[in-house]
Structure formats: C-alpha cells, structure tokens
Design a protein around this motif. Structure first.
Motif, PDB file in Angstrom:
ATOM      1  N   PRO A  89       0.804  -1.230   0.000  1.00 20.45           N
ATOM      2  CA  PRO A  89       0.000   0.000   0.000  1.00 20.45           C
ATOM      3  C   PRO A  89       0.837   1.280   0.000  1.00 20.45           C
ATOM      4  O   PRO A  89       0.292   2.370  -0.230  1.00 20.45           O
ATOM      5  CB  PRO A  89      -0.803  -0.110   1.308  1.00 20.45           C
ATOM      6  N   ASN A  90       2.122   1.164   0.253  1.00 22.91           N
ATOM      7  CA  ASN A  90       2.988   2.346   0.335  1.00 22.91           C
ATOM      8  C   ASN A  90       3.955   2.467  -0.839  1.00 22.91           C
ATOM      9  O   ASN A  90       4.930   3.211  -0.761  1.00 22.91           O
ATOM     10  CB  ASN A  90       3.784   2.296   1.649  1.00 22.91           C
ATOM     11  N   ARG A  91       3.687   1.747  -1.930  1.00 22.49           N
ATOM     12  CA  ARG A  91       4.616   1.744  -3.064  1.00 22.49           C
ATOM     13  C   ARG A  91       4.798   3.130  -3.672  1.00 22.49           C
ATOM     14  O   ARG A  91       5.921   3.526  -4.015  1.00 22.49           O
ATOM     15  CB  ARG A  91       4.143   0.759  -4.133  1.00 22.49           C
ATOM     16  N   VAL A  92       3.714   3.867  -3.825  1.00 22.97           N
ATOM     17  CA  VAL A  92       3.828   5.210  -4.399  1.00 22.97           C
ATOM     18  C   VAL A  92       4.634   6.117  -3.475  1.00 22.97           C
ATOM     19  O   VAL A  92       5.518   6.873  -3.914  1.00 22.97           O
ATOM     20  CB  VAL A  92       2.434   5.816  -4.661  1.00 22.97           C
ATOM     21  N   LEU A  93       4.360   6.039  -2.178  1.00 24.37           N
ATOM     22  CA  LEU A  93       5.088   6.834  -1.190  1.00 24.37           C
ATOM     23  C   LEU A  93       6.577   6.505  -1.232  1.00 24.37           C
ATOM     24  O   LEU A  93       7.426   7.407  -1.221  1.00 24.37           O
ATOM     25  CB  LEU A  93       4.515   6.561   0.198  1.00 24.37           C
ATOM     26  N   VAL A  94       6.913   5.226  -1.309  1.00 23.99           N
ATOM     27  CA  VAL A  94       8.309   4.792  -1.383  1.00 23.99           C
ATOM     28  C   VAL A  94       8.977   5.353  -2.638  1.00 23.99           C
ATOM     29  O   VAL A  94      10.114   5.834  -2.600  1.00 23.99           O
ATOM     30  CB  VAL A  94       8.397   3.252  -1.355  1.00 23.99           C
ATOM     31  N   GLY A  95       8.268   5.304  -3.770  1.00 21.12           N
ATOM     32  CA  GLY A  95       8.822   5.809  -5.023  1.00 21.12           C
ATOM     33  C   GLY A  95       9.109   7.302  -4.969  1.00 21.12           C
ATOM     34  O   GLY A  95      10.146   7.765  -5.467  1.00 21.12           O
ATOM     35  N   VAL A  96       8.209   8.066  -4.356  1.00 22.97           N
ATOM     36  CA  VAL A  96       8.397   9.515  -4.248  1.00 22.97           C
ATOM     37  C   VAL A  96       9.589   9.835  -3.347  1.00 22.97           C
ATOM     38  O   VAL A  96      10.407  10.715  -3.657  1.00 22.97           O
ATOM     39  CB  VAL A  96       7.111  10.178  -3.720  1.00 22.97           C
ATOM     40  N   VAL A  97       9.710   9.128  -2.226  1.00 19.95           N
ATOM     41  CA  VAL A  97      10.840   9.351  -1.311  1.00 19.95           C
ATOM     42  C   VAL A  97      12.154   8.981  -1.993  1.00 19.95           C
ATOM     43  O   VAL A  97      13.158   9.695  -1.857  1.00 19.95           O
ATOM     44  CB  VAL A  97      10.648   8.535  -0.016  1.00 19.95           C
ATOM     45  N   PHE A  98      12.166   7.886  -2.747  1.00 17.55           N
ATOM     46  CA  PHE A  98      13.378   7.472  -3.461  1.00 17.55           C
ATOM     47  C   PHE A  98      13.814   8.541  -4.452  1.00 17.55           C
ATOM     48  O   PHE A  98      14.997   8.910  -4.515  1.00 17.55           O
ATOM     49  CB  PHE A  98      13.129   6.151  -4.199  1.00 17.55           C
ATOM     50  N   ALA A  99      12.863   9.070  -5.227  1.00 15.24           N
ATOM     51  CA  ALA A  99      13.187  10.104  -6.210  1.00 15.24           C
ATOM     52  C   ALA A  99      13.704  11.367  -5.523  1.00 15.24           C
ATOM     53  O   ALA A  99      14.673  11.989  -5.985  1.00 15.24           O
ATOM     54  CB  ALA A  99      11.950  10.419  -7.054  1.00 15.24           C
ATOM     55  N   GLY A 100      13.068  11.752  -4.418  1.00 17.54           N
ATOM     56  CA  GLY A 100      13.512  12.942  -3.691  1.00 17.54           C
ATOM     57  C   GLY A 100      14.920  12.781  -3.148  1.00 17.54           C
ATOM     58  O   GLY A 100      15.754  13.684  -3.273  1.00 17.54           O
TER      59      GLY A 100
END
Length: 250
Positions: free
Chosen positions: A74-85
């Motif tokens: 459920p947190n895949r999008v959140l993880v992706g945004v943090v990784f990019a940042g």
C-alpha cells in the motif's frame, strides 16, 4: 589509511547508533563526527555512513514489518516519491555546500521536540488524518530530498509528520519511518557509491554493529511503544539541534 583497531571501535559505535536510529533517528549525530575524527574526508564519511546505516535500517524495517506495523504494497507510491527525492538530494549535495541548511534545521528539530512533548497525538492511538496520502506525497518527497542532501533528523521529520498529518499512532509511524528511511538511504548510497565515495570494507564491518543495534532497538520499540519512542525522539531532536547550532557558531 584506517588503523586496524578503528574497525572494531567504529563497529562498536555502530551498535549504539543502530539502536538509536531504529527508534528515534539521529544516530548520525554520533557516527558522522566519529568518522570525521577517524580522518575520513566529509564526502567519504557521508557515503560510508550511508552504507552502515542502510544495513541497520533494513534490520529495523524487517523487524517492524514482522510486527505488523506496516505493509510495503500500500505504500509503493510513497516509497517511489521518497526514493526520487533522496536521489535528487544526493546528486545536489555533490555540487553545492549544504552549510546553509545548518541554520534552518535546528529550528525544525526544535519544533519536532516541542510537538512531541506537547501534542496529545504523540501516543500509540491512531487519529483522524489531517491530509490524505496524495497531499502527503510532496512533503514526503521533500523529506527524502533533505535526507539525500543533508540528513540529520530525517527519521524525526518522517515520524512526526506521519503522526501529525496522517493520523498514525507513534509506534506505527516509527515502523513506516524505517521503510522510508531505508528508501532514502538506498538512493543516497547509489549516488555515493557511483562517485567512489564509500569505504566498503569499513562500512560493512560497521554494518554488523548497526544490524545488532537496530534489532535491539526495534525489539524494544515494539515491546514498549510510545513510552520508549517519545522520550528518545525528544532527546534525539534536542541533541541534534544543539549539535548543529554549536557546529555553526564554532
């Protein structure tokens, strides 16, 4: 050239920082000055610290996930945004001096400490979210950028924002924080490694200590919950505030 005895000494320090990081964050307050004192250049110290830190954070995240405090799916999008940042932040710090952040970060950390002390939300009970996940994504990406760029207090910023804005209980927020910390550390490590700024043997030796400390810390946090996490979060935030202010004026 690192003296052989320093491998054992730094691994011992990593046990302590792994324990602190797994609960409240702020282990870099101890580890980074230690690495610099050992004679490592700043960027090498940052890269090597990321290597040992990611191993400890992985252990903590695994322990929190096993306790059922978060799920990855459920947190895949959140993880992706943090990784990019974090990737953007780590690339940026290679080119500019992050010293100006030393003026802003103590103010933010002091705010974290005050919120942790006085907010009724800082316990293990979930509350009504103030913003939805979509609105939280830019903030999470900004914290990820900060972790890649500068770093101190990242865990505190994630934990307090998840409690205050997403309505999570403190222990559950701490668990998800470790997943997000793992993500930002991985992005930063990739950049530092590609730049040749990691001492692999030293970092992996320290990683053994970080893993041991993280297991102990995560086990303690899941057992004692907010009773342990809350005072450590305040202590880490105030200690980081004092360290950064002292470093600026010194």
């Amino acid at each position: 050239m690192i003296e052989p005895w320093l491998f054992a000494a730094l691994t011992g320090v990593a046990v302590v920082t792994g324990f602190i990081d797994s609960i409240a964050g702020g282990g870099g307050l101890i580890m980074m000055p230690t690495l610099l004192f050992a004679g490592l250049p700043p960027h090498i110290a940052l890269g090597t610290n990321k290597l040992q830190s990611i191993c400890g954070t992985t252990m903590a995240a695994w322990r929190y996930r096993k306790a059922g405090l978060f799920r990855v799916g459920p947190n895949r999008v959140l993880v992706g945004v943090v990784f990019a940042g974090a990737l953007a932040g780590a690339l940026t710090i290679q080119r500019i001096d992050g010293r100006s952040l030393a003026l802003l970060v103590p103010v933010l950390l002091l705010a974290v400490a005050l919120y942790t002390v006085f907010s009724p939300r800082m316990d293990d009970h979930d509350s009504e979210p103030r913003i939805d996940e979509r609105r939280y994504l830019p903030l999470a990406g900004g914290i990820g950028f900060y972790d890649g760029f500068f770093g101190p207090g990242t865990g505190s910023f994630f934990a307090v924002s998840l409690v205050g804005l997403r309505g999570m209980g403190l222990t559950r927020a701490t668990g998800l924080t470790k997943l997000l910390n793992l993500t930002s550390n991985l992005a930063s490590l990739i950049v530092f490694a590609l730049g040749g700024q990691v001492l692999w043997l030293l970092g992996l030796c320290m990683a053994l200590g970080a893993i041991a400390g993280a297991w102990l810390g995560a086990h303690s946090a899941t057992r004692f919950g907010a009773r342990l996490i809350r005072p450590l979060l305040v202590t880490a935030s105030l200690a980081l505030t004092g360290k950064l202010i002292w470093g600026w004026f010194a």
